[in-house]
Design a protein around this motif. Structure first.
Motif, PDB file in Angstrom:
ATOM      1  N   ASP A  56      -7.998 -12.688  10.233  1.00  0.00           N
ATOM      2  CA  ASP A  56      -7.096 -11.739   9.594  1.00  0.00           C
ATOM      3  C   ASP A  56      -5.857 -11.601  10.471  1.00  0.00           C
ATOM      4  N   ASP A  57      -4.797 -11.093   9.899  1.00  0.00           N
ATOM      5  CA  ASP A  57      -3.543 -10.900  10.623  1.00  0.00           C
ATOM      6  C   ASP A  57      -3.611  -9.585  11.399  1.00  0.00           C
ATOM      7  N   LEU A  58      -4.383  -9.613  12.481  1.00  0.00           N
ATOM      8  CA  LEU A  58      -4.610  -8.426  13.307  1.00  0.00           C
ATOM      9  C   LEU A  58      -4.453  -8.781  14.778  1.00  0.00           C
ATOM     10  N   LYS A  59      -4.065  -7.806  15.570  1.00  0.00           N
ATOM     11  CA  LYS A  59      -3.966  -8.004  17.016  1.00  0.00           C
ATOM     12  C   LYS A  59      -5.314  -8.456  17.567  1.00  0.00           C
ATOM     13  N   ILE A  60      -5.244  -9.308  18.601  1.00  0.00           N
ATOM     14  CA  ILE A  60      -6.466  -9.817  19.225  1.00  0.00           C
ATOM     15  C   ILE A  60      -6.240  -9.924  20.731  1.00  0.00           C
ATOM     16  N   SER A  61      -7.240  -9.529  21.501  1.00  0.00           N
ATOM     17  CA  SER A  61      -7.152  -9.601  22.961  1.00  0.00           C
ATOM     18  C   SER A  61      -7.359 -11.038  23.427  1.00  0.00           C
ATOM     19  N   GLY A  62      -6.950 -11.296  24.644  1.00  0.00           N
ATOM     20  CA  GLY A  62      -7.132 -12.618  25.217  1.00  0.00           C
ATOM     21  C   GLY A  62      -8.592 -13.042  25.264  1.00  0.00           C
ATOM     22  N   GLN A  63      -9.466 -12.152  25.687  1.00  0.00           N
ATOM     23  CA  GLN A  63     -10.896 -12.473  25.781  1.00  0.00           C
ATOM     24  C   GLN A  63     -11.458 -12.834  24.410  1.00  0.00           C
ATOM     25  N   GLU A  64     -11.127 -12.029  23.407  1.00  0.00           N
ATOM     26  CA  GLU A  64     -11.628 -12.309  22.053  1.00  0.00           C
ATOM     27  C   GLU A  64     -11.035 -13.601  21.506  1.00  0.00           C
ATOM     28  N   ALA A  65      -9.760 -13.824  21.770  1.00  0.00           N
ATOM     29  CA  ALA A  65      -9.109 -15.043  21.300  1.00  0.00           C
ATOM     30  C   ALA A  65      -9.777 -16.282  21.892  1.00  0.00           C
ATOM     31  N   ILE A  66     -10.103 -16.226  23.167  1.00  0.00           N
ATOM     32  CA  ILE A  66     -10.748 -17.375  23.818  1.00  0.00           C
ATOM     33  C   ILE A  66     -12.151 -17.584  23.254  1.00  0.00           C
ATOM     34  N   LYS A  67     -12.874 -16.520  22.977  1.00  0.00           N
ATOM     35  CA  LYS A  67     -14.210 -16.653  22.373  1.00  0.00           C
ATOM     36  C   LYS A  67     -14.129 -17.316  21.006  1.00  0.00           C
ATOM     37  N   VAL A  68     -13.147 -16.893  20.196  1.00  0.00           N
ATOM     38  CA  VAL A  68     -12.929 -17.495  18.882  1.00  0.00           C
ATOM     39  C   VAL A  68     -12.604 -18.977  19.034  1.00  0.00           C
ATOM     40  N   LEU A  69     -11.707 -19.271  19.936  1.00  0.00           N
ATOM     41  CA  LEU A  69     -11.285 -20.644  20.185  1.00  0.00           C
ATOM     42  C   LEU A  69     -12.463 -21.499  20.655  1.00  0.00           C
ATOM     43  N   LEU A  70     -13.254 -20.971  21.550  1.00  0.00           N
ATOM     44  CA  LEU A  70     -14.389 -21.715  22.105  1.00  0.00           C
ATOM     45  C   LEU A  70     -15.386 -22.111  21.016  1.00  0.00           C
ATOM     46  N   THR A  71     -15.651 -21.222  20.093  1.00  0.00           N
ATOM     47  CA  THR A  71     -16.571 -21.528  18.995  1.00  0.00           C
ATOM     48  C   THR A  71     -16.077 -22.728  18.195  1.00  0.00           C
ATOM     49  N   ASP A  72     -14.789 -22.719  17.852  1.00  0.00           N
ATOM     50  CA  ASP A  72     -14.231 -23.828  17.076  1.00  0.00           C
ATOM     51  C   ASP A  72     -14.221 -25.128  17.872  1.00  0.00           C
ATOM     52  N   VAL A  73     -13.833 -25.065  19.122  1.00  0.00           N
ATOM     53  CA  VAL A  73     -13.733 -26.282  19.937  1.00  0.00           C
ATOM     54  C   VAL A  73     -15.115 -26.910  20.127  1.00  0.00           C
ATOM     55  N   LYS A  74     -16.132 -26.089  20.318  1.00  0.00           N
ATOM     56  CA  LYS A  74     -17.492 -26.635  20.428  1.00  0.00           C
ATOM     57  C   LYS A  74     -17.902 -27.342  19.137  1.00  0.00           C
ATOM     58  N   ALA A  75     -17.553 -26.760  17.998  1.00  0.00           N
ATOM     59  CA  ALA A  75     -17.869 -27.398  16.712  1.00  0.00           C
ATOM     60  C   ALA A  75     -17.118 -28.713  16.560  1.00  0.00           C
ATOM     61  N   PHE A  76     -15.842 -28.751  16.973  1.00  0.00           N
ATOM     62  CA  PHE A  76     -15.064 -29.988  16.886  1.00  0.00           C
ATOM     63  C   PHE A  76     -15.636 -31.065  17.798  1.00  0.00           C
ATOM     64  N   ASN A  77     -16.133 -30.656  18.950  1.00  0.00           N
ATOM     65  CA  ASN A  77     -16.732 -31.611  19.876  1.00  0.00           C
ATOM     66  C   ASN A  77     -17.963 -32.258  19.248  1.00  0.00           C
ATOM     67  N   GLU A  78     -18.806 -31.428  18.644  1.00  0.00           N
ATOM     68  CA  GLU A  78     -20.010 -31.972  17.994  1.00  0.00           C
ATOM     69  C   GLU A  78     -19.639 -32.879  16.822  1.00  0.00           C
ATOM     70  N   ALA A  79     -18.655 -32.468  16.030  1.00  0.00           N
ATOM     71  CA  ALA A  79     -18.205 -33.294  14.908  1.00  0.00           C
ATOM     72  C   ALA A  79     -17.627 -34.616  15.404  1.00  0.00           C
ATOM     73  N   SER A  80     -16.899 -34.565  16.505  1.00  0.00           N
ATOM     74  CA  SER A  80     -16.321 -35.791  17.080  1.00  0.00           C
ATOM     75  C   SER A  80     -17.410 -36.745  17.538  1.00  0.00           C
ATOM     76  N   LYS A  81     -18.459 -36.207  18.141  1.00  0.00           N
ATOM     77  CA  LYS A  81     -19.587 -37.047  18.566  1.00  0.00           C
ATOM     78  C   LYS A  81     -20.266 -37.689  17.362  1.00  0.00           C
ATOM     79  N   GLU A  82     -20.419 -36.919  16.298  1.00  0.00           N
ATOM     80  CA  GLU A  82     -21.052 -37.448  15.082  1.00  0.00           C
ATOM     81  C   GLU A  82     -20.194 -38.554  14.463  1.00  0.00           C
ATOM     82  N   ILE A  83     -18.902 -38.332  14.381  1.00  0.00           N
ATOM     83  CA  ILE A  83     -18.000 -39.347  13.819  1.00  0.00           C
ATOM     84  C   ILE A  83     -17.965 -40.579  14.706  1.00  0.00           C
ATOM     85  N   ARG A  84     -17.955 -40.380  16.007  1.00  0.00           N
ATOM     86  CA  ARG A  84     -17.970 -41.506  16.951  1.00  0.00           C
ATOM     87  C   ARG A  84     -19.218 -42.367  16.723  1.00  0.00           C
TER      88      ARG A  84
END
Length: 145
Positions: A82-110
């Motif tokens: 949502d278009d809401l303010k977000i703290s650095g800690q929360e932003a990094i947690k959100v980012l980490l979840t997505d990056v881990k998923a992309f890593n797994e998807a990349s391994k599967e595609i590889r």
């Protein structure tokens, strides 16, 4: 072709992630603003390159890359913010979840590319795995107390 389908899902994820990174960039607040604001800009610029590279690979394989936001939203596993303010800690947690998923998807595609004898796609996604693993390490280090 199974590989092209997986590539299109990955492409859709990257397209929506690109928008999500802008959201994080714009709505970030708190003491880590200057550091993370710049990092999110770096990441969305990198993601734009991934989007283009994956789409061009799909075309090179004879497929049709996802080119509309409507279709990307149908395929993606990325959760929008949502278009809401977000703290650095929360932003990094959100980012980490997505990056881990992309890593797994990349391994599967590889692996799928290797099974199909597509060394070019295998190399491309091997590079993504290396980049995602490094980013995961950095994000986890940021979250340590």
């Amino acid at each position: 072709m199974k590989l092209i389908n997986k590539l299109n899902i990955f492409l859709a994820d990257q397209q929506i992630f690109y928008v999500k990174l802008h959201n994080l960039h714009w709505y970030l607040v708190g003491g880590s603003f200057f550091t993370l604001h710049a990092k999110f800009e770096e990441l969305y610029n990198q993601t734009a390159g991934v989007v283009d590279d994956v789409a061009e690979r799909i075309l090179a394989l004879g497929g049709k890359p996802v080119g509309s936001t409507k279709k990307a939203l149908e395929l993606t596993g990325v959760t929008e913010l949502d278009d809401l303010k977000i703290s650095g800690q929360e932003a990094i947690k959100v980012l980490l979840t997505d990056v881990k998923a992309f890593n797994e998807a990349s391994k599967e595609i590889r692996s799928l590319a290797a099974e199909e004898g597509d060394g070019v796609t295998e190399d491309q996604f091997n590079n993504y795995v290396g980049a995602y693993e490094k980013l995961i390490w950095m994000l986890e280090a940021y979250l340590e107390k």
